[in-house]
Motif scaffolding. Structure first.
Motif, PDB file in Angstrom:
ATOM      1  N   PHE A  51       0.839  -1.201   0.000  1.00 36.78           N
ATOM      2  CA  PHE A  51       0.000   0.000   0.000  1.00 36.78           C
ATOM      3  C   PHE A  51       0.868   1.242   0.000  1.00 36.78           C
ATOM      4  CE2 PHE A  51      -4.564  -0.920   0.329  1.00 36.78           C
ATOM      5  CZ  PHE A  51      -4.483  -2.278   0.115  1.00 36.78           C
ATOM      6  N   PHE A  52       0.905   1.904  -1.165  1.00 35.09           N
ATOM      7  CA  PHE A  52       1.714   3.111  -1.308  1.00 35.09           C
ATOM      8  C   PHE A  52       0.865   4.370  -1.108  1.00 35.09           C
ATOM      9  CE2 PHE A  52       3.848  -0.099  -4.028  1.00 35.09           C
ATOM     10  CZ  PHE A  52       4.976  -0.247  -3.241  1.00 35.09           C
ATOM     11  N   GLU A  53      -0.287   4.213  -0.481  1.00 37.53           N
ATOM     12  CA  GLU A  53      -1.182   5.334  -0.194  1.00 37.53           C
ATOM     13  C   GLU A  53      -1.915   4.979   1.095  1.00 37.53           C
ATOM     14  OE1 GLU A  53      -4.544   5.925  -2.828  1.00 37.53           O
ATOM     15  OE2 GLU A  53      -3.879   7.949  -3.242  1.00 37.53           O
ATOM     16  N   ALA A  54      -2.374   6.017   1.822  1.00 38.45           N
ATOM     17  CA  ALA A  54      -3.000   5.783   3.127  1.00 38.45           C
ATOM     18  C   ALA A  54      -4.132   4.760   3.038  1.00 38.45           C
ATOM     19  CB  ALA A  54      -3.545   7.106   3.665  1.00 38.45           C
ATOM     20  N   SER A  55      -4.206   3.915   4.050  1.00 46.66           N
ATOM     21  CA  SER A  55      -5.278   2.918   4.094  1.00 46.66           C
ATOM     22  C   SER A  55      -5.359   2.346   5.498  1.00 46.66           C
ATOM     23  CB  SER A  55      -4.975   1.775   3.119  1.00 46.66           C
ATOM     24  OG  SER A  55      -5.910   0.726   3.270  1.00 46.66           O
ATOM     25  N   HIS A 170     -13.379  12.793  -7.813  1.00 43.50           N
ATOM     26  CA  HIS A 170     -12.146  12.123  -7.399  1.00 43.50           C
ATOM     27  C   HIS A 170     -12.389  10.776  -6.722  1.00 43.50           C
ATOM     28  CE1 HIS A 170     -11.238  16.553  -7.152  1.00 43.50           C
ATOM     29  NE2 HIS A 170     -10.281  16.150  -7.951  1.00 43.50           N
ATOM     30  N   GLY A 171     -13.614  10.494  -6.351  1.00 33.02           N
ATOM     31  CA  GLY A 171     -13.892   9.282  -5.569  1.00 33.02           C
ATOM     32  C   GLY A 171     -13.847   8.036  -6.452  1.00 33.02           C
ATOM     33  N   ARG A 172     -12.787   7.245  -6.278  1.00 28.18           N
ATOM     34  CA  ARG A 172     -12.642   6.061  -7.147  1.00 28.18           C
ATOM     35  C   ARG A 172     -13.680   4.999  -6.846  1.00 28.18           C
ATOM     36  NH1 ARG A 172      -6.758   5.130  -4.514  1.00 28.18           N
ATOM     37  NH2 ARG A 172      -7.394   4.831  -2.354  1.00 28.18           N
ATOM     38  N   THR A 173     -14.233   5.010  -5.624  1.00 26.96           N
ATOM     39  CA  THR A 173     -15.215   3.958  -5.298  1.00 26.96           C
ATOM     40  C   THR A 173     -16.485   4.142  -6.126  1.00 26.96           C
ATOM     41  OG1 THR A 173     -16.367   5.070  -3.467  1.00 26.96           O
ATOM     42  CG2 THR A 173     -14.331   3.936  -2.923  1.00 26.96           C
ATOM     43  N   VAL A 174     -16.905   5.401  -6.312  1.00 23.38           N
ATOM     44  CA  VAL A 174     -18.126   5.615  -7.109  1.00 23.38           C
ATOM     45  C   VAL A 174     -17.859   5.414  -8.602  1.00 23.38           C
ATOM     46  CG1 VAL A 174     -19.517   7.004  -5.544  1.00 23.38           C
ATOM     47  CG2 VAL A 174     -17.760   8.130  -6.894  1.00 23.38           C
ATOM     48  N   GLN A 236     -12.278  14.114  -1.308  1.00 20.29           N
ATOM     49  CA  GLN A 236     -10.966  13.451  -1.437  1.00 20.29           C
ATOM     50  C   GLN A 236      -9.858  14.507  -1.420  1.00 20.29           C
ATOM     51  OE1 GLN A 236     -10.964   9.602  -2.370  1.00 20.29           O
ATOM     52  NE2 GLN A 236     -12.712  10.176  -1.088  1.00 20.29           N
ATOM     53  N   GLU A 237      -9.688  15.067  -0.235  1.00 23.16           N
ATOM     54  CA  GLU A 237      -8.758  16.176  -0.008  1.00 23.16           C
ATOM     55  C   GLU A 237      -7.393  15.965  -0.677  1.00 23.16           C
ATOM     56  OE1 GLU A 237      -8.852  17.246   4.147  1.00 23.16           O
ATOM     57  OE2 GLU A 237      -6.664  17.384   4.127  1.00 23.16           O
ATOM     58  N   GLU A 238      -6.884  14.736  -0.600  1.00 20.44           N
ATOM     59  CA  GLU A 238      -5.544  14.447  -1.119  1.00 20.44           C
ATOM     60  C   GLU A 238      -5.443  14.552  -2.643  1.00 20.44           C
ATOM     61  OE1 GLU A 238      -7.755  12.466   0.203  1.00 20.44           O
ATOM     62  OE2 GLU A 238      -7.484  10.346  -0.269  1.00 20.44           O
ATOM     63  N   ARG A 239      -6.593  14.645  -3.325  1.00 23.05           N
ATOM     64  CA  ARG A 239      -6.561  14.750  -4.788  1.00 23.05           C
ATOM     65  C   ARG A 239      -6.719  16.200  -5.263  1.00 23.05           C
ATOM     66  NH1 ARG A 239      -5.333   9.728  -4.725  1.00 23.05           N
ATOM     67  NH2 ARG A 239      -6.884   8.243  -4.017  1.00 23.05           N
ATOM     68  N   PHE A 240      -6.891  17.142  -4.323  1.00 26.51           N
ATOM     69  CA  PHE A 240      -7.025  18.552  -4.698  1.00 26.51           C
ATOM     70  C   PHE A 240      -5.647  19.202  -4.752  1.00 26.51           C
ATOM     71  CE2 PHE A 240     -11.237  17.538  -3.408  1.00 26.51           C
ATOM     72  CZ  PHE A 240     -12.078  18.458  -4.012  1.00 26.51           C
ATOM     73  N   PRO A 241      -5.482  20.235  -5.580  1.00 28.94           N
ATOM     74  CA  PRO A 241      -4.188  20.905  -5.647  1.00 28.94           C
ATOM     75  C   PRO A 241      -3.784  21.500  -4.304  1.00 28.94           C
ATOM     76  CG  PRO A 241      -5.781  21.921  -7.184  1.00 28.94           C
ATOM     77  CD  PRO A 241      -6.459  20.769  -6.525  1.00 28.94           C
ATOM     78  N   ASN A 242      -4.731  21.966  -3.516  1.00 27.57           N
ATOM     79  CA  ASN A 242      -4.412  22.440  -2.164  1.00 27.57           C
ATOM     80  C   ASN A 242      -5.624  22.289  -1.249  1.00 27.57           C
ATOM     81  OD1 ASN A 242      -6.066  24.898  -2.349  1.00 27.57           O
ATOM     82  ND2 ASN A 242      -4.569  25.433  -3.942  1.00 27.57           N
ATOM     83  N   LYS A 243      -5.349  22.337   0.047  1.00 29.21           N
ATOM     84  CA  LYS A 243      -6.383  22.073   1.043  1.00 29.21           C
ATOM     85  C   LYS A 243      -7.493  23.122   0.990  1.00 29.21           C
ATOM     86  CE  LYS A 243      -6.899  21.360   6.017  1.00 29.21           C
ATOM     87  NZ  LYS A 243      -7.774  22.520   6.211  1.00 29.21           N
ATOM     88  N   ARG A 244      -7.094  24.380   0.663  1.00 24.70           N
ATOM     89  CA  ARG A 244      -8.078  25.465   0.615  1.00 24.70           C
ATOM     90  C   ARG A 244      -9.217  25.156  -0.357  1.00 24.70           C
ATOM     91  NH1 ARG A 244      -6.331  30.090  -1.682  1.00 24.70           N
ATOM     92  NH2 ARG A 244      -4.283  29.130  -1.829  1.00 24.70           N
ATOM     93  N   GLU A 245      -8.840  24.546  -1.480  1.00 26.83           N
ATOM     94  CA  GLU A 245      -9.854  24.221  -2.474  1.00 26.83           C
ATOM     95  C   GLU A 245     -10.801  23.121  -1.968  1.00 26.83           C
ATOM     96  OE1 GLU A 245      -9.786  23.010  -7.021  1.00 26.83           O
ATOM     97  OE2 GLU A 245      -8.216  24.449  -6.489  1.00 26.83           O
ATOM     98  N   ALA A 246     -10.213  22.143  -1.285  1.00 26.06           N
ATOM     99  CA  ALA A 246     -11.050  21.079  -0.711  1.00 26.06           C
ATOM    100  C   ALA A 246     -11.993  21.656   0.342  1.00 26.06           C
ATOM    101  CB  ALA A 246     -10.163  20.001  -0.100  1.00 26.06           C
TER     102      ALA A 246
END
Ligand code: NCD
Length: 337
Positions: A51-55, A170-174, A236-246
């Protein structure tokens, strides 16, 4: 499809009979997941769980599923603890790890990376999610959950109206669930998201072409009124360019008991792939729903183990030997169900 030795990287691989076959095997895994029986069918087999990403749940769920079939798990979690930080290519990692493993599960932040990795692997690779692209095993466990929850209500997947809520872009599950629903008839999907976070057009088109009726809302309360399932997702905060946008979208689609009582049908099933974001500025599924019997999120997570056991058993071709290598549990079992 022939599951033996197959990589599982996208919902695109499946036809409806394949999905039904996975669900039928998952049903048979129940006594093992409930610790009523133990099987050693995969004794000696090794899962490389990378797992190379949080889980939390996906990684542990894959590992537990493999352990429950009697196999061993070796894992690496995060980039920083892997040779990828030393500049190793994913292909080299695959070549090496597949020498030590019988099957590999892999999560990575880049779309398409798991399929690339699989090309260089000598053993089957099962995706645990590739960036914002797909999360096929989550979609399978989601649909398995939908099927089970609706069966308890005397219904089936056919004829359902399902709301997908939140960060659908950004939600891969949907993404994976949307594709999976295309295999069923007479399904209606209500997409509830801000315009900028809407489901990718390609998936909407696939759904429309497969006869799914799709409608869009950006208002939660309008969208959830007459659906059978609400499937909420995290921004999916981690897929946004910055936190402010999320932050612009966080907390826009909160569901709590008061809203549920006023706007949802009495038996609407509440789902979420989890983690639900419970921070006060997000709180997408309020904890006051925890006593609502229609909150299926923990049953959904439990079902993940069944579905992943089924996939391992099918990919490693031991489905028909699982019971032959089993016995009753010997220890005190605190879990009643
Ligand atoms: C999801 C994921 O990682 O895509 N989590 C999971 O695997 N159950 C959803 C999310 O992180 O929001």
């Amino acid at each position: 499809m022939n599951f033996t030795g197959a990589h599982i990287v996208s919902i695109d691989q499946f036809e409806r009979p394949d999905v039904e076959a996975i669900f039928a095997v998952a049903d048979r895994m129940q006594p093992y997941a409930l610790r009523k029986r133990v099987t050693r069918v995969l004794e000696g087999a090794i899962l490389g769980n990378m797992f190379f990403e949080a889980s939390t749940r996906t990684r542990i769920s894959f590992g537990s599923a493999f352990n429950l079939l009697g196999g061993e798990v070796r894992e690496t979690a995060g980039f920083d603890n892997s040779a990828l930080v030393k500049g190793e290519s994913l292909q080299d990692t695959a070549r090496v790890l597949s020498g030590f493993s019988d099957v590999i599960c892999m999560r990575h932040p880049v779309a398409g990376s798991v399929a690339d990795f699989a090309l260089a692997s000598r053993v089957p690779v099962v995706s645990g999610g590739d960036g914002a692209n797909e999360h096929p095993t989550q979609a399978l466990l989601d649909l398995y959950t939908i099927r089970k929850e609706m069966a308890d209500r005397g219904r089936s997947i056919t004829g359902l109206k399902i709301a997908m809520i939140g960060d659908l872009r950004h939600g891969r599950t949907v993404h994976s669930l949307g594709k999976l629903l295309c295999l069923y008839t007479d399904v209606e999907v209500v997409l509830i998201s801000p315009e900028k976070l809407s489901l990718p057009e390609g998936i909407v088109e696939l759904m429309r072409n497969s006869s799914i009726k799709v409608t869009h809302y950006d208002d939660l309360l309008e969208g959830i009124v007459d659906v059978d399932i609400v499937y909420s997702t995290r921004i999916q905060e981690e897929r946004f360019p910055n936190k402010r946008e999320a932050d612009l979208y966080r907390g826009k689609f909160r569901l709590n008991q008061a809203i549920y009582t006023e706007f949802c049908q009495p038996n609407t099933v509440i789902m979420h792939p989890m983690p639900r974001d419970s921070r006060s500025d997000a709180n997408e599924l309020d904890c006051d729903l925890d006593n609502n019997p229609n909150l299926a999120i923990f049953r959904q997570a439990d079902n993940g183990v069944l579905v992943r056991m089924a996939l391992f058993a099918m990919v490693l071709d031991v489905v028909d030997s699982v019971d032959a290598h089993s016995h009753d549990v010997r220890w005190f079992n605190a879990r009643q169900n």
